[in-house]
Motif scaffolding. Sequence first.
Motif, short mmCIF file in Angstrom:
data_model
loop_
_atom_site.label_atom_id
_atom_site.label_comp_id
_atom_site.label_asym_id
_atom_site.label_seq_id
_atom_site.Cartn_x
_atom_site.Cartn_y
_atom_site.Cartn_z
N THR A 174 7.84 -7.34 -5.20
CA THR A 174 8.76 -8.09 -6.06
C THR A 174 8.57 -9.60 -5.95
O THR A 174 9.10 -10.34 -6.78
N LEU A 175 7.82 -10.05 -4.95
CA LEU A 175 7.57 -11.50 -4.79
C LEU A 175 6.32 -11.94 -5.53
O LEU A 175 6.00 -13.12 -5.57
N HIS A 176 5.58 -10.99 -6.08
CA HIS A 176 4.47 -11.26 -7.00
C HIS A 176 3.37 -12.15 -6.40
O HIS A 176 2.78 -12.96 -7.09
N ASP A 177 3.10 -11.96 -5.10
CA ASP A 177 1.98 -12.70 -4.51
C ASP A 177 0.81 -11.75 -4.27
O ASP A 177 0.31 -11.59 -3.17
N ALA A 178 0.39 -11.09 -5.33
CA ALA A 178 -0.78 -10.22 -5.31
C ALA A 178 -1.56 -10.45 -6.59
O ALA A 178 -0.97 -10.58 -7.67
N HIS A 179 -2.89 -10.51 -6.46
CA HIS A 179 -3.72 -10.91 -7.59
C HIS A 179 -5.02 -10.10 -7.59
O HIS A 179 -5.49 -9.68 -6.53
N PRO A 180 -5.61 -9.89 -8.76
CA PRO A 180 -6.90 -9.19 -8.79
C PRO A 180 -8.01 -10.07 -8.21
O PRO A 180 -8.09 -11.26 -8.49
N THR A 181 -8.82 -9.45 -7.37
CA THR A 181 -9.97 -10.13 -6.78
C THR A 181 -11.21 -9.25 -6.98
O THR A 181 -11.13 -8.18 -7.59
#
Length: 205
Positions: A174-181
């Motif tokens: 829910t904190l949205h600190d994930a990204h495609p790498t």
Amino acid sequence: AFDAAVARSRHSHFSVVRLPRRNDAASRITHEVLPGLWARPPPAGASAARSTVALIPPCLPAVAASRLGLTNAHLDSDGVIRRFTAGEALADGSLLQSLPLSVLRALQPADWEARVATLDRRAAPGLVAWRIAEEPYPHVPFADVFERAEGAVPAPPVPDLAGRIVVVGATAPTLHDAHPTAVSARHQGVDTLATLIDNELHRRH
């Protein structure tokens, strides 16, 4: 209390989020305001033309006076993080540093000086050397660390962190600190930052 703890710390580094350069002219933040963010200060005599930088500044005085570094990621056209910039050269001849570069400065000063010299010649984003595993670094839940600080013994026990580099970050979806790498569709930001620090310390750039 947190500000006082930061003031006592000799090993902490804090991230700063850079805002678009088109906003720099409206900013009042210079080297004098956040000296810990600069890898290289403006040349002597350049005070009349000091560069201002747009960013989200630290709120607490001790954090503002501490070791700082940028943590902005660079997205490729497909939205994937593959590149990172260790420093940003400004028009007045000074150089902003990334958080991984700040850590390198504290732990390996000679390597830091050599790295800054390369950024003078090439400050473009470089490819990140990703580890094969999606989570290559140990994770310790904050709740366990807090429980240990309160005198309890969590299960499993918290590992000894003495002499370790500890990256504090959030992994809750829910904190949205994930990204495609290049290695994961949802790479946690804390693991990305750990990878970038690893890259700098082991010259993987």
